[in-house]
Write a protein that holds these residues in place. Structure first.
Motif, short mmCIF file in Angstrom:
data_model
loop_
_atom_site.label_atom_id
_atom_site.label_comp_id
_atom_site.label_asym_id
_atom_site.label_seq_id
_atom_site.Cartn_x
_atom_site.Cartn_y
_atom_site.Cartn_z
N VAL A 212 -34.50 80.23 69.21
CA VAL A 212 -33.97 79.45 68.52
C VAL A 212 -34.50 78.69 68.49
N GLY A 213 -35.75 78.19 68.51
CA GLY A 213 -36.91 76.74 68.49
C GLY A 213 -36.29 76.95 66.66
N LYS A 214 -36.63 78.11 66.20
CA LYS A 214 -36.71 77.89 64.62
C LYS A 214 -36.08 77.97 64.48
N GLU A 215 -34.47 78.77 64.31
CA GLU A 215 -33.19 78.46 64.63
C GLU A 215 -32.58 76.89 63.91
N VAL A 216 -33.28 76.37 65.12
CA VAL A 216 -32.39 74.56 65.02
C VAL A 216 -34.08 73.78 64.89
N GLY A 217 -34.95 74.64 63.89
CA GLY A 217 -36.01 73.60 63.51
C GLY A 217 -36.61 72.67 64.29
N ILE A 218 -37.07 72.79 66.04
CA ILE A 218 -37.43 72.34 66.82
C ILE A 218 -38.73 72.92 67.22
N LYS A 219 -40.23 72.48 66.91
CA LYS A 219 -41.68 72.98 67.45
C LYS A 219 -41.12 73.35 68.83
N VAL A 220 -41.41 74.64 69.41
CA VAL A 220 -41.69 75.37 70.80
C VAL A 220 -42.63 75.98 70.86
N VAL A 221 -43.56 75.39 71.93
CA VAL A 221 -45.00 75.46 72.30
C VAL A 221 -45.30 75.90 73.31
N ILE A 222 -46.03 77.92 73.47
CA ILE A 222 -46.37 78.00 74.76
C ILE A 222 -47.57 78.44 75.06
N PRO A 223 -48.04 77.51 75.92
CA PRO A 223 -49.41 77.08 76.10
C PRO A 223 -49.82 78.37 76.51
N PRO A 224 -51.11 78.58 76.79
CA PRO A 224 -52.12 79.91 77.07
C PRO A 224 -51.97 80.19 78.66
N ILE A 225 -51.75 79.29 79.88
CA ILE A 225 -51.57 79.92 80.79
C ILE A 225 -49.62 80.94 80.12
N PHE A 226 -48.75 79.77 80.25
CA PHE A 226 -47.92 81.19 80.05
C PHE A 226 -47.87 82.69 79.46
N LYS A 227 -49.21 82.54 78.46
CA LYS A 227 -49.40 83.94 77.36
C LYS A 227 -50.47 84.47 78.76
N ALA A 228 -51.27 84.39 79.21
CA ALA A 228 -51.95 84.42 80.17
C ALA A 228 -51.18 84.87 81.31
N LEU A 229 -50.04 84.30 81.71
CA LEU A 229 -49.01 84.81 82.96
C LEU A 229 -48.60 86.21 82.10
N LEU A 230 -48.78 86.33 80.69
CA LEU A 230 -48.08 87.68 79.76
C LEU A 230 -49.02 88.61 79.70
N GLY A 231 -50.13 88.35 80.15
CA GLY A 231 -51.45 88.94 79.23
C GLY A 231 -51.87 89.00 78.16
N GLU A 232 -50.88 87.81 77.20
CA GLU A 232 -51.29 87.92 76.46
C GLU A 232 -52.25 86.95 75.58
N PHE A 233 -53.04 86.26 76.30
CA PHE A 233 -54.54 85.23 75.81
C PHE A 233 -55.05 85.51 75.50
N ARG A 234 -55.40 84.93 74.38
CA ARG A 234 -56.72 85.66 73.45
C ARG A 234 -57.31 84.01 72.67
N LEU A 235 -58.58 84.18 73.23
CA LEU A 235 -59.69 83.34 72.12
C LEU A 235 -59.40 83.42 71.47
N ASP A 236 -59.87 82.44 70.19
CA ASP A 236 -59.80 82.53 68.61
C ASP A 236 -61.23 83.35 68.42
N ILE A 237 -62.14 83.99 69.45
CA ILE A 237 -63.55 83.84 69.15
C ILE A 237 -63.60 85.29 69.12
#
Length: 359
Positions: A212-237
């Motif tokens: 929806v964010g892409k469709e209506v042109g608003i920036k949507v941020v998925i913070p690290p804690i959200f990604k961690a709960l999904l097992g998707e958190f990655r450090l850029d190292i």
């Protein structure tokens, strides 16, 4: 990134102190001062209302906009650091905000406002925040978004803003809000009002919000804690292929544990279960002395070793349950034989191990 302190100084802050979200480098955050009055809310998800009674770190129920000297502080930064982008945070907008206040904040030099919004539905916002004032902000939001860049924080709470998250984002875009940040509700064992999101709900929210964010042109941020709960958190190292010459353990919260294992494949990483808070609390910044000591008890005794702790678990010189840094360090060294170091970021760990002669 900077924080403007109450003694009129700028303090350098890292993204780890701002929910781990990447921010612009010229950002200065104006937090609430000691003169800020009450927030006027009684939110179902409020972390202050579900803290353990033994917690020593006490925070008042304040709101940045309920600060009589806020414009003065903003104007000072605007005059003396005109190159910086000024943001106000820690506000729900339920008190201290109306058309005249929006004008005075603009005249003082405010650029951006980060609001604890949660939903665009007045009735649900009133029920979620348990405040009869919570509906007014929805009417003020278009004017605020016309005057400042607005970031809307949404604490995802089942029954209030999970199923209709797509519609909420559409509403925010139509009101001119620039950015939405999505935070799964944190639930300790002291909260009986709400439950954590299921993995299925997390996936639904993420996919719906981004689409929806892409469709209506608003920036949507998925913070690290959200990604961690999904097992998707990655450090850029990239992984550090270092192997200490003495027994070494990295202690961290349950959410960061999988990624730290990837980054340090040759060093044992130990997940510390947060029994002090309980519930779904698994961030490294909320670890306590007693949980760390309970975990260290299970480590083998050594002549000399190293235990690495997250620096974010220390608030000044103490943990949230009252252990001083010195008490924690001495107990671990005396009882188990480990030197103790703390790292703010994982990239600091190789340097710390080299400093203590572990490499």
């Amino acid at each position: 990134m900077y924080e403007f302190t109450e003694d009129f100084r700028l303090r350098k802050i890292t993204k780890y102190e701002l929910d781990g979200v990447d921010e612009r480098e010229d950002l200065v955050v104006i937090p609430p001062s000691s003169k800020a009055g009450p927030c006027g809310s009684n939110c179902l998800f409020c972390y202050l209302r579900q803290n353990p009674p033994e917690m020593i770190y006490k925070v008042s129920f304040h709101d940045t906009l309920n600060d009589p000297e806020l414009e003065k502080r903003i104007a000072y930064v605007s005059e003396h650091y005109s190159e910086l982008w000024i943001r106000v945070t820690d506000t729900a907008g339920n008190v201290g905000l109306d058309e005249k206040r929006i004008e005075s904040l603009h005249e003082a030099g405010l650029d951006e406002m980060q609001i604890s919004l949660h939903t665009t539905k007045k009735e649900k916002r009133i029920a979620l925040m348990r405040s009869p004032l919570a509906g007014r902000l929805i009417d003020l939001l278009p004017l605020a978004a016309e005057t400042f860049r607005i970031i809307a924080d949404i604490i995802l709470t089942p029954g209030y803003n999970v199923d209709d998250v797509g519609e909420i984002i559409e509403d925010l875009a139509s009101m001119g809000v620039a950015e939405v940040r999505l935070f799964p509700v944190g639930v300790t064992r002291y909260n009986t009002n709400v439950r954590p999101l299921t993995k299925e709900e997390l996936i639904f929210v993420k996919e719906t919000a981004l689409d929806v964010g892409k469709e209506v042109g608003i920036k949507v941020v998925i913070p690290p804690i959200f990604k961690a709960l999904l097992g998707e958190f990655r450090l850029d190292i990239k992984p550090f292929e270092i192997e200490p010459e003495i027994p070494t353990y990295i202690l961290t919260g349950e959410l960061a544990y999988p990624e730290l294992r990837r980054v340090f494949p040759r060093i044992p990483v130990v997940a510390v279960k947060n029994e002090f808070f309980g519930g779904n609390i698994g961030t490294a910044g909320l670890l306590t002395g007693r949980d760390v000591l309970r975990t260290v008890e299970r480590l083998p005794e050594v002549d000399l070793g190293v235990v690495l702790l997250p620096e974010l678990m220390f608030y000044g010189d103490r943990t949230l349950d009252g252990f001083t840094r010195g008490e924690l360090v001495s107990r671990i060294l005396v009882e188990k034989g480990y030197m103790v170091e703390s790292a703010l970021e994982p990239a600091e760990i190789p340097r710390l191990l080299e400093k203590v002669g572990a490499l």
